[in-house]
Design a protein around this motif. Structure first.
Motif, mmCIF file in Angstrom:
data_model
loop_
_atom_site.group_PDB
_atom_site.id
_atom_site.type_symbol
_atom_site.label_atom_id
_atom_site.label_comp_id
_atom_site.label_asym_id
_atom_site.label_seq_id
_atom_site.Cartn_x
_atom_site.Cartn_y
_atom_site.Cartn_z
ATOM 1 N N GLY A 45 39.023 -27.291 -18.860
ATOM 2 C CA GLY A 45 37.985 -26.529 -18.175
ATOM 3 C C GLY A 45 36.703 -26.453 -19.007
ATOM 4 N N PRO A 46 35.691 -25.726 -18.480
ATOM 5 C CA PRO A 46 35.710 -24.919 -17.260
ATOM 6 C C PRO A 46 35.317 -25.666 -15.978
ATOM 7 C CG PRO A 46 33.672 -24.488 -18.443
ATOM 8 C CD PRO A 46 34.434 -25.507 -19.248
ATOM 9 N N THR A 47 35.114 -26.999 -16.034
ATOM 10 C CA THR A 47 34.815 -27.703 -14.787
ATOM 11 C C THR A 47 35.977 -27.529 -13.811
ATOM 12 O OG1 THR A 47 33.518 -29.325 -15.999
ATOM 13 C CG2 THR A 47 34.261 -29.978 -13.812
ATOM 14 N N VAL A 48 35.637 -27.320 -12.533
ATOM 15 C CA VAL A 48 36.652 -27.208 -11.478
ATOM 16 C C VAL A 48 36.532 -28.437 -10.577
ATOM 17 C CG1 VAL A 48 37.178 -25.917 -9.344
ATOM 18 C CG2 VAL A 48 36.923 -24.701 -11.518
ATOM 19 N N ILE A 49 37.689 -28.973 -10.154
ATOM 20 C CA ILE A 49 37.626 -30.082 -9.199
ATOM 21 C C ILE A 49 38.179 -29.623 -7.851
ATOM 22 C CG2 ILE A 49 37.725 -31.961 -10.869
ATOM 23 C CD1 ILE A 49 40.694 -32.255 -10.327
ATOM 24 N N GLY A 50 37.569 -30.141 -6.800
ATOM 25 C CA GLY A 50 38.069 -29.921 -5.447
ATOM 26 C C GLY A 50 38.455 -31.274 -4.882
ATOM 27 N N LEU A 51 39.569 -31.322 -4.171
ATOM 28 C CA LEU A 51 40.032 -32.579 -3.577
ATOM 29 C C LEU A 51 39.544 -32.630 -2.131
ATOM 30 C CD1 LEU A 51 41.836 -35.099 -4.023
ATOM 31 C CD2 LEU A 51 43.791 -33.708 -3.298
ATOM 32 N N ALA A 52 38.970 -33.788 -1.744
ATOM 33 C CA ALA A 52 38.448 -33.946 -0.382
ATOM 34 C C ALA A 52 39.126 -35.135 0.294
ATOM 35 C CB ALA A 52 36.937 -34.158 -0.431
ATOM 36 N N SER A 53 39.038 -35.184 1.631
ATOM 37 C CA SER A 53 39.757 -36.264 2.316
ATOM 38 C C SER A 53 38.971 -37.571 2.323
ATOM 39 C CB SER A 53 40.144 -35.850 3.736
ATOM 40 O OG SER A 53 39.077 -35.205 4.363
ATOM 41 N N ASP A 54 37.642 -37.514 2.249
ATOM 42 C CA ASP A 54 36.835 -38.741 2.202
ATOM 43 C C ASP A 54 35.455 -38.383 1.617
ATOM 44 O OD1 ASP A 54 35.169 -37.732 4.327
ATOM 45 O OD2 ASP A 54 36.779 -38.261 5.704
ATOM 46 N N PRO A 55 34.597 -39.407 1.376
ATOM 47 C CA PRO A 55 33.308 -39.119 0.723
ATOM 48 C C PRO A 55 32.441 -38.124 1.493
ATOM 49 C CG PRO A 55 33.760 -41.481 0.694
ATOM 50 C CD PRO A 55 34.837 -40.865 1.531
ATOM 51 N N GLU A 56 32.472 -38.209 2.847
ATOM 52 C CA GLU A 56 31.650 -37.294 3.649
ATOM 53 C C GLU A 56 32.134 -35.846 3.489
ATOM 54 O OE1 GLU A 56 30.603 -37.408 8.229
ATOM 55 O OE2 GLU A 56 31.004 -39.377 7.356
ATOM 56 N N HIS A 57 33.442 -35.687 3.511
ATOM 57 C CA HIS A 57 34.041 -34.362 3.320
ATOM 58 C C HIS A 57 33.652 -33.805 1.943
ATOM 59 C CE1 HIS A 57 37.981 -31.841 2.931
ATOM 60 N NE2 HIS A 57 37.009 -31.107 3.416
ATOM 61 N N ALA A 58 33.700 -34.678 0.923
ATOM 62 C CA ALA A 58 33.334 -34.241 -0.435
ATOM 63 C C ALA A 58 31.871 -33.798 -0.472
ATOM 64 C CB ALA A 58 33.594 -35.367 -1.429
ATOM 65 N N SER A 59 30.978 -34.569 0.206
ATOM 66 C CA SER A 59 29.548 -34.207 0.227
ATOM 67 C C SER A 59 29.352 -32.865 0.919
ATOM 68 C CB SER A 59 28.719 -35.249 0.976
ATOM 69 O OG SER A 59 28.724 -36.434 0.272
ATOM 70 N N ASP A 60 30.075 -32.638 2.029
ATOM 71 C CA ASP A 60 29.966 -31.357 2.751
ATOM 72 C C ASP A 60 30.341 -30.183 1.850
ATOM 73 O OD1 ASP A 60 29.258 -32.521 5.049
ATOM 74 O OD2 ASP A 60 31.181 -32.239 6.103
ATOM 75 N N ILE A 61 31.472 -30.346 1.152
ATOM 76 C CA ILE A 61 31.956 -29.267 0.272
ATOM 77 C C ILE A 61 30.927 -29.011 -0.834
ATOM 78 C CG2 ILE A 61 33.766 -28.582 -1.363
ATOM 79 C CD1 ILE A 61 35.650 -30.514 0.229
ATOM 80 N N ALA A 62 30.443 -30.125 -1.436
ATOM 81 C CA ALA A 62 29.478 -29.989 -2.535
ATOM 82 C C ALA A 62 28.229 -29.257 -2.038
ATOM 83 C CB ALA A 62 29.129 -31.360 -3.105
ATOM 84 N N GLN A 63 27.765 -29.644 -0.840
ATOM 85 C CA GLN A 63 26.546 -29.018 -0.322
ATOM 86 C C GLN A 63 26.740 -27.517 -0.085
ATOM 87 O OE1 GLN A 63 24.763 -31.115 2.968
ATOM 88 N NE2 GLN A 63 23.350 -29.397 3.311
ATOM 89 N N ARG A 64 27.894 -27.160 0.474
ATOM 90 C CA ARG A 64 28.177 -25.723 0.694
ATOM 91 C C ARG A 64 28.159 -24.962 -0.634
ATOM 92 N NH1 ARG A 64 32.519 -27.036 4.638
ATOM 93 N NH2 ARG A 64 31.303 -27.339 6.514
ATOM 94 N N LEU A 65 28.750 -25.584 -1.654
ATOM 95 C CA LEU A 65 28.805 -24.905 -2.958
ATOM 96 C C LEU A 65 27.414 -24.805 -3.578
ATOM 97 C CD1 LEU A 65 32.139 -26.480 -4.247
ATOM 98 C CD2 LEU A 65 31.735 -24.045 -3.821
ATOM 99 N N VAL A 66 26.609 -25.862 -3.432
ATOM 100 C CA VAL A 66 25.239 -25.839 -3.969
ATOM 101 C C VAL A 66 24.455 -24.710 -3.290
ATOM 102 C CG1 VAL A 66 23.053 -27.120 -4.041
ATOM 103 C CG2 VAL A 66 25.188 -28.254 -4.716
ATOM 104 N N GLU A 67 24.657 -24.556 -1.965
ATOM 105 C CA GLU A 67 23.957 -23.482 -1.230
ATOM 106 C C GLU A 67 24.328 -22.104 -1.768
ATOM 107 O OE1 GLU A 67 24.956 -24.368 2.809
ATOM 108 O OE2 GLU A 67 23.601 -26.111 2.821
ATOM 109 N N GLN A 68 25.534 -21.991 -2.340
ATOM 110 C CA GLN A 68 25.954 -20.702 -2.932
ATOM 111 C C GLN A 68 25.509 -20.569 -4.374
ATOM 112 O OE1 GLN A 68 30.186 -19.551 -2.253
ATOM 113 N NE2 GLN A 68 30.188 -21.348 -0.943
ATOM 114 N N GLY A 69 24.781 -21.576 -4.889
ATOM 115 C CA GLY A 69 24.251 -21.483 -6.258
ATOM 116 C C GLY A 69 25.067 -22.223 -7.305
ATOM 117 N N TYR A 70 26.104 -22.947 -6.884
ATOM 118 C CA TYR A 70 26.911 -23.707 -7.850
ATOM 119 C C TYR A 70 26.248 -25.046 -8.180
ATOM 120 C CZ TYR A 70 30.960 -20.642 -7.263
ATOM 121 O OH TYR A 70 31.806 -19.573 -7.265
ATOM 122 N N ARG A 71 26.559 -25.587 -9.368
ATOM 123 C CA ARG A 71 26.207 -26.977 -9.683
ATOM 124 C C ARG A 71 27.414 -27.816 -9.268
ATOM 125 N NH1 ARG A 71 25.826 -28.777 -14.988
ATOM 126 N NH2 ARG A 71 25.286 -26.709 -15.717
ATOM 127 N N ALA A 72 27.320 -28.449 -8.108
ATOM 128 C CA ALA A 72 28.469 -29.186 -7.561
ATOM 129 C C ALA A 72 28.019 -30.559 -7.095
ATOM 130 C CB ALA A 72 29.052 -28.417 -6.382
#
Ligand code: C5P
Length: 304
Positions: A263-290
């Motif tokens: 750590g402290p990096t956290v990984i999230g598992l996604a089903s495909d690249p688009e899904h990963a981009s969606d998750i990253a964008q949601r997290l960035v909107e909450q102020g995370y570096r994702a």
């Protein structure tokens, strides 16, 4: 150096995640035996070297790198020292590191820099260490350096330096959530020992066939329930704020979330690249570096 030796060499090395990390009780040297699923990701540090009057290290990155030492304690400088001691007399070098892998984030960024430096310096100065020498040198630099040299996917044992590489049939998509805070790897291992107390913990002999099949096929849905990290409890106890990072990554849509390595990096598992981009964008909107990344079959290699 021969007259046709290039004056500057650039080599890049990937960051890694551990899709599964089992940690046994420490041996008499204090190191912990591991069973781990090393996976390189498409996130690179590049090291550029040229011959110089004196050793120097320069680092560029889009994030804070002020905690990285620029003296002989830096792993790239150690790589130069070890090459000189064990492989052949070489001149000093000016070394530039372009970092994209989080610092002290549990993604082996320092190991990537060391691996890239070994290959770059050897090429610059016309050394050709054989594979046994290279393996010893990599081991001496750090437990993750042997994997970072080969990259791709590998089951790791021993200190993480005994590798069984294999070829994936398909990549995986991940979200990397990095933090400005850092965790020290030795301290995380020590905390794990404290949490375990006197209990002796032995390792599973191997990963389950289900885990191996899901990893090999890049089947994120089948892999999700098998992600595992013995160091996570220790990282969480040292940095309780990681609980909400893990939760927010799930709420943003990840199939599974986990602390990466120590750590402290956290990984999230996604089903495909688009899904990963969606998750990253949601997290960035909450102020995370994702950011969304794919796994890579590549390891450390020279840049044109
Ligand atoms: O090998 P490396 O320098 O990356 O390891 C950093 C520290 O992490 C070690 O000094 C040790 O305290 C701890 N470690 C461990 N067992 C491992 C790998 C690392 O205890 N298998």
């Amino acid at each position: 150096m021969s007259p046709d030796t290039p004056e500057t060499i650039s080599v890049r090395a990937p960051g890694k995640v551990n899709l599964a990390l089992y940690v046994g009780s420490p041996d008499i040297t204090g190191f912990h035996p591991l069973l781990t699923a090393f996976q390189a990701v498409d996130l690179w540090d590049a090291v550029t070297v040229s011959s110089a009057e004196a050793m120097s290290i320069d680092i560029s990155a889009a994030f804070d790198v002020s905690t990285i030492p620029l003296d002989s304690s830096n792993l790239v400088w150690r790589a130069h020292d070890l090459l000189r001691e064990h492989i052949g007399e070489i001149p000093s070098a000016a070394i530039t590191i372009d970092k994209t892998i989080p610092v002290s984030g549990g993604m082996a960024g320092g190991s990537a820099d060391a691996a890239a430096a070994v290959i770059a310096l050897a090429q610059l100065f016309g050394l050709s260490p054989d594979s046994a020498h290279l393996r010893d040198l990599a081991r001496a630099l750090g437990s993750d350096v042997p994997f970072t040299l080969v990259g791709g996917s590998a089951v790791g044992r021993g200190r993480g330096d005994v590798l069984e590489p294999f070829r994936n049939n398909s990549p995986l998509s991940l979200v990397i959530v990095s933090s400005d805070a850092t965790l020290s790897t030795p301290e995380v291992y020590r905390r794990l020992d404290d949490l375990r107390g006197e209990d002796k913990v032995s390792l599973p002999d191997s990963f389950s066939p289900e885990f191996m099949a899901a990893w090999r096929d890049g089947d994120a849905h089948a892999l999700a329930p098998h992600l595992h990290n013995d160091l996570q409890a220790a990282a969480l106890s040292m940095m309780p704020a990681l609980h909400s990072v893990l939760e927010d990554t799930m709420t943003a849509g990840a199939l599974a979330s986990m602390v990466s390595g120590s750590g402290p990096t956290v990984i999230g598992l996604a089903s495909d690249p688009e899904h990963a981009s969606d998750i990253a964008q949601r997290l960035v909107e909450q102020g995370y570096r994702a950011m969304a990344v794919e796994t890579t079959p590549l390891g450390t290699h020279p840049l044109p």
